[in-house]
Design a protein around this motif. Structure first.
Motif, PDB file in Angstrom:
ATOM      1  N   GLY A   1       1.201  11.898   8.033  1.00 33.88           N
ATOM      2  CA  GLY A   1       0.024  12.239   7.262  1.00 33.88           C
ATOM      3  C   GLY A   1      -0.238  11.228   6.168  1.00 33.88           C
ATOM      4  O   GLY A   1       0.430  10.184   6.087  1.00 33.88           O
ATOM      5  N   PRO A   2      -1.199  11.501   5.272  1.00 31.38           N
ATOM      6  CA  PRO A   2      -1.551  10.547   4.221  1.00 31.38           C
ATOM      7  C   PRO A   2      -0.331  10.135   3.390  1.00 31.38           C
ATOM      8  O   PRO A   2       0.443  10.970   2.933  1.00 31.38           O
ATOM      9  CB  PRO A   2      -2.557  11.330   3.371  1.00 31.38           C
ATOM     10  N   GLY A   3      -0.159   8.830   3.219  1.00 27.03           N
ATOM     11  CA  GLY A   3       0.959   8.292   2.458  1.00 27.03           C
ATOM     12  C   GLY A   3       2.154   7.927   3.301  1.00 27.03           C
ATOM     13  O   GLY A   3       3.035   7.196   2.842  1.00 27.03           O
ATOM     14  N   ASP A   4       2.214   8.419   4.551  1.00 30.14           N
ATOM     15  CA  ASP A   4       3.369   8.126   5.399  1.00 30.14           C
ATOM     16  C   ASP A   4       3.302   6.717   5.976  1.00 30.14           C
ATOM     17  O   ASP A   4       2.215   6.178   6.237  1.00 30.14           O
ATOM     18  CB  ASP A   4       3.447   9.130   6.557  1.00 30.14           C
ATOM     19  N   MET A   5       4.476   6.157   6.192  1.00 32.02           N
ATOM     20  CA  MET A   5       4.623   4.814   6.747  1.00 32.02           C
ATOM     21  C   MET A   5       5.312   4.889   8.106  1.00 32.02           C
ATOM     22  O   MET A   5       6.365   5.524   8.242  1.00 32.02           O
ATOM     23  CB  MET A   5       5.468   3.954   5.794  1.00 32.02           C
ATOM     24  N   ALA A   6       4.733   4.262   9.118  1.00 33.06           N
ATOM     25  CA  ALA A   6       5.390   4.065  10.404  1.00 33.06           C
ATOM     26  C   ALA A   6       5.907   2.632  10.433  1.00 33.06           C
ATOM     27  O   ALA A   6       5.127   1.690  10.532  1.00 33.06           O
ATOM     28  CB  ALA A   6       4.424   4.322  11.550  1.00 33.06           C
TER      29      ALA A   6
ATOM     30  N   VAL B   1      -3.992   1.608   7.931  1.00 33.30           N
ATOM     31  CA  VAL B   1      -3.972   0.155   7.847  1.00 33.30           C
ATOM     32  C   VAL B   1      -2.675  -0.301   8.497  1.00 33.30           C
ATOM     33  O   VAL B   1      -1.614   0.301   8.295  1.00 33.30           O
ATOM     34  CB  VAL B   1      -4.088  -0.338   6.387  1.00 33.30           C
ATOM     35  N   ALA B   2      -2.766  -1.339   9.320  1.00 29.76           N
ATOM     36  CA  ALA B   2      -1.609  -1.762  10.108  1.00 29.76           C
ATOM     37  C   ALA B   2      -1.515  -3.281  10.152  1.00 29.76           C
ATOM     38  O   ALA B   2      -2.527  -3.989  10.075  1.00 29.76           O
ATOM     39  CB  ALA B   2      -1.702  -1.204  11.532  1.00 29.76           C
TER      40      ALA B   2
ATOM     41  N   LEU C   1       3.907  -2.369  10.984  1.00 23.99           N
ATOM     42  CA  LEU C   1       3.858  -1.474   9.832  1.00 23.99           C
ATOM     43  C   LEU C   1       2.499  -0.793   9.825  1.00 23.99           C
ATOM     44  O   LEU C   1       1.465  -1.469   9.858  1.00 23.99           O
ATOM     45  CB  LEU C   1       4.048  -2.239   8.513  1.00 23.99           C
ATOM     46  N   THR C   2       2.495   0.530   9.789  1.00 25.61           N
ATOM     47  CA  THR C   2       1.251   1.295   9.752  1.00 25.61           C
ATOM     48  C   THR C   2       1.331   2.316   8.623  1.00 25.61           C
ATOM     49  O   THR C   2       2.243   3.144   8.598  1.00 25.61           O
ATOM     50  CB  THR C   2       0.992   2.017  11.079  1.00 25.61           C
ATOM     51  N   GLN C   3       0.382   2.249   7.699  1.00 27.80           N
ATOM     52  CA  GLN C   3       0.300   3.187   6.578  1.00 27.80           C
ATOM     53  C   GLN C   3      -0.881   4.116   6.809  1.00 27.80           C
ATOM     54  O   GLN C   3      -2.015   3.670   7.025  1.00 27.80           O
ATOM     55  CB  GLN C   3       0.123   2.431   5.265  1.00 27.80           C
ATOM     56  N   ILE C   4      -0.619   5.436   6.782  1.00 29.78           N
ATOM     57  CA  ILE C   4      -1.687   6.407   6.959  1.00 29.78           C
ATOM     58  C   ILE C   4      -2.413   6.589   5.630  1.00 29.78           C
ATOM     59  O   ILE C   4      -1.800   6.899   4.608  1.00 29.78           O
ATOM     60  CB  ILE C   4      -1.136   7.755   7.439  1.00 29.78           C
TER      61      ILE C   4
ATOM     62  N   THR D   1       0.836  -1.201   0.000  1.00 30.12           N
ATOM     63  CA  THR D   1       0.000   0.000   0.000  1.00 30.12           C
ATOM     64  C   THR D   1       0.872   1.253   0.000  1.00 30.12           C
ATOM     65  O   THR D   1       0.596   2.220  -0.719  1.00 30.12           O
ATOM     66  CB  THR D   1      -0.929  -0.003   1.229  1.00 30.12           C
ATOM     67  N   HIS D   2       1.933   1.223   0.789  1.00 28.42           N
ATOM     68  CA  HIS D   2       2.853   2.363   0.783  1.00 28.42           C
ATOM     69  C   HIS D   2       3.560   2.489  -0.562  1.00 28.42           C
ATOM     70  O   HIS D   2       3.714   3.600  -1.093  1.00 28.42           O
ATOM     71  CB  HIS D   2       3.893   2.201   1.900  1.00 28.42           C
ATOM     72  N   LEU D   3       3.973   1.379  -1.118  1.00 23.77           N
ATOM     73  CA  LEU D   3       4.691   1.409  -2.391  1.00 23.77           C
ATOM     74  C   LEU D   3       3.827   1.970  -3.520  1.00 23.77           C
ATOM     75  O   LEU D   3       4.341   2.600  -4.448  1.00 23.77           O
ATOM     76  CB  LEU D   3       5.188   0.007  -2.743  1.00 23.77           C
ATOM     77  N   GLU D   4       2.522   1.761  -3.445  1.00 22.85           N
ATOM     78  CA  GLU D   4       1.631   2.344  -4.452  1.00 22.85           C
ATOM     79  C   GLU D   4       1.743   3.863  -4.476  1.00 22.85           C
ATOM     80  O   GLU D   4       1.609   4.489  -5.535  1.00 22.85           O
ATOM     81  CB  GLU D   4       0.175   1.961  -4.157  1.00 22.85           C
ATOM     82  N   ALA D   5       1.987   4.470  -3.310  1.00 23.47           N
ATOM     83  CA  ALA D   5       1.962   5.932  -3.203  1.00 23.47           C
ATOM     84  C   ALA D   5       3.345   6.562  -3.179  1.00 23.47           C
ATOM     85  O   ALA D   5       3.450   7.787  -3.244  1.00 23.47           O
ATOM     86  CB  ALA D   5       1.215   6.327  -1.920  1.00 23.47           C
TER      87      ALA D   5
END
Length: 228
Positions: A179-184, A205-206, A163-166, A30-34
């Motif tokens: 914020g939107p698109g950031d990855m924790a 999503v986590a 892994l948490t994607q905003i 999901t992060h890689l998409e953005a």
């Protein structure tokens, strides 16, 4: 949407090697998409991994796979930044996914949560907090959270990796603003207390590979009910 927080290099190497759980892989994808930056890093990891494997095939010798992983990370550190690659689809594909409609969930989440934001069925978890667990057994460690604006979550650390994607909204913690698109991309050394930003709910999503750790007794009492 330009992400400021990215996947750790070790996570990218594990993604390239197919070593992540299904849930972790879905969040990373999901992060890689953005994120063009992480797609470029992933392409570099895949190229380096291919070279290393062609030079030295893994055996049952103890520590060999760990050595290959460390070598891949070292070479990735030394690799210049590349143009975002088409590992998950070309640039046109990513542009199309961004404008396809505000009701469309990220593609990597479709097998686990469906395709539509409007079709999501949120479950009340705590005051100001709603959750959806993945509908697939292979994503049993994968959740979506919707947290009301201005909400302080309990202080917690992690029994393993998280892994948490905003996706929408934002939060702040000791690490920074997400914020939107950031990855924790967090490990067991991190203790934090996310506080959601005013305005709109924070939706993320986590995936976890171990339960959260709560120092407070009340949060620990609620943990079995929440399932995190």
């Amino acid at each position: 949407m330009t992400p400021r927080h990215h996947l750790d290099e070790a996570t990218l190497v594990s993604y390239a090697a197919g070593a992540l759980t299904d849930g972790m892989r879905a969040v990373a994808a999901t992060h890689l998409e953005a994120c063009g930056h992480c797609r470029a890093q992933l392409a570099g990891a895949e190229r380096i991994g291919g070279v290393l494997l062609s030079q030295r095939q893994p055996t049952d010798e103890p520590g060999r796979l760990a050595q290959l992983r460390e070598a891949m990370l070292a070479r990735l550190d030394a690799t210049p930044q590349a143009r975002p690659a088409s590992t998950l689809g070309g640039d046109d594909d990513h542009a199309a996914s961004r404008v396809a409609g505000t009701d469309l969930l990220p593609r990597a989440l479709h097998p686990y949560f469906g395709t539509s934001w409007r079709a999501l069925r949120w479950r009340w978890t705590a005051p100001g907090v709603h959750m959806i667990k993945s509908s697939r057994p292979s994503g049993d460690n994968l959740i979506m959270l919707k947290i009301a604006p201005g909400k302080s979550m309990p202080v917690h650390s992690h029994g393993g990796s998280e892994l948490t994607q905003i996706l929408k909204g934002a939060y702040d913690d000791a690490i920074g603003h997400f914020g939107p698109g950031d990855m924790a991309d967090l490990d067991s050394d991190i203790e934090h207390q996310p506080v959601t930003s005013p305005g709109v709910p924070c939706i993320c999503v986590a995936a976890l590979d171990a339960p959260l750790r709560f120092p407070g007794w009340f949060a620990r009492k609620l943990q079995p009910l929440v399932g995190l």
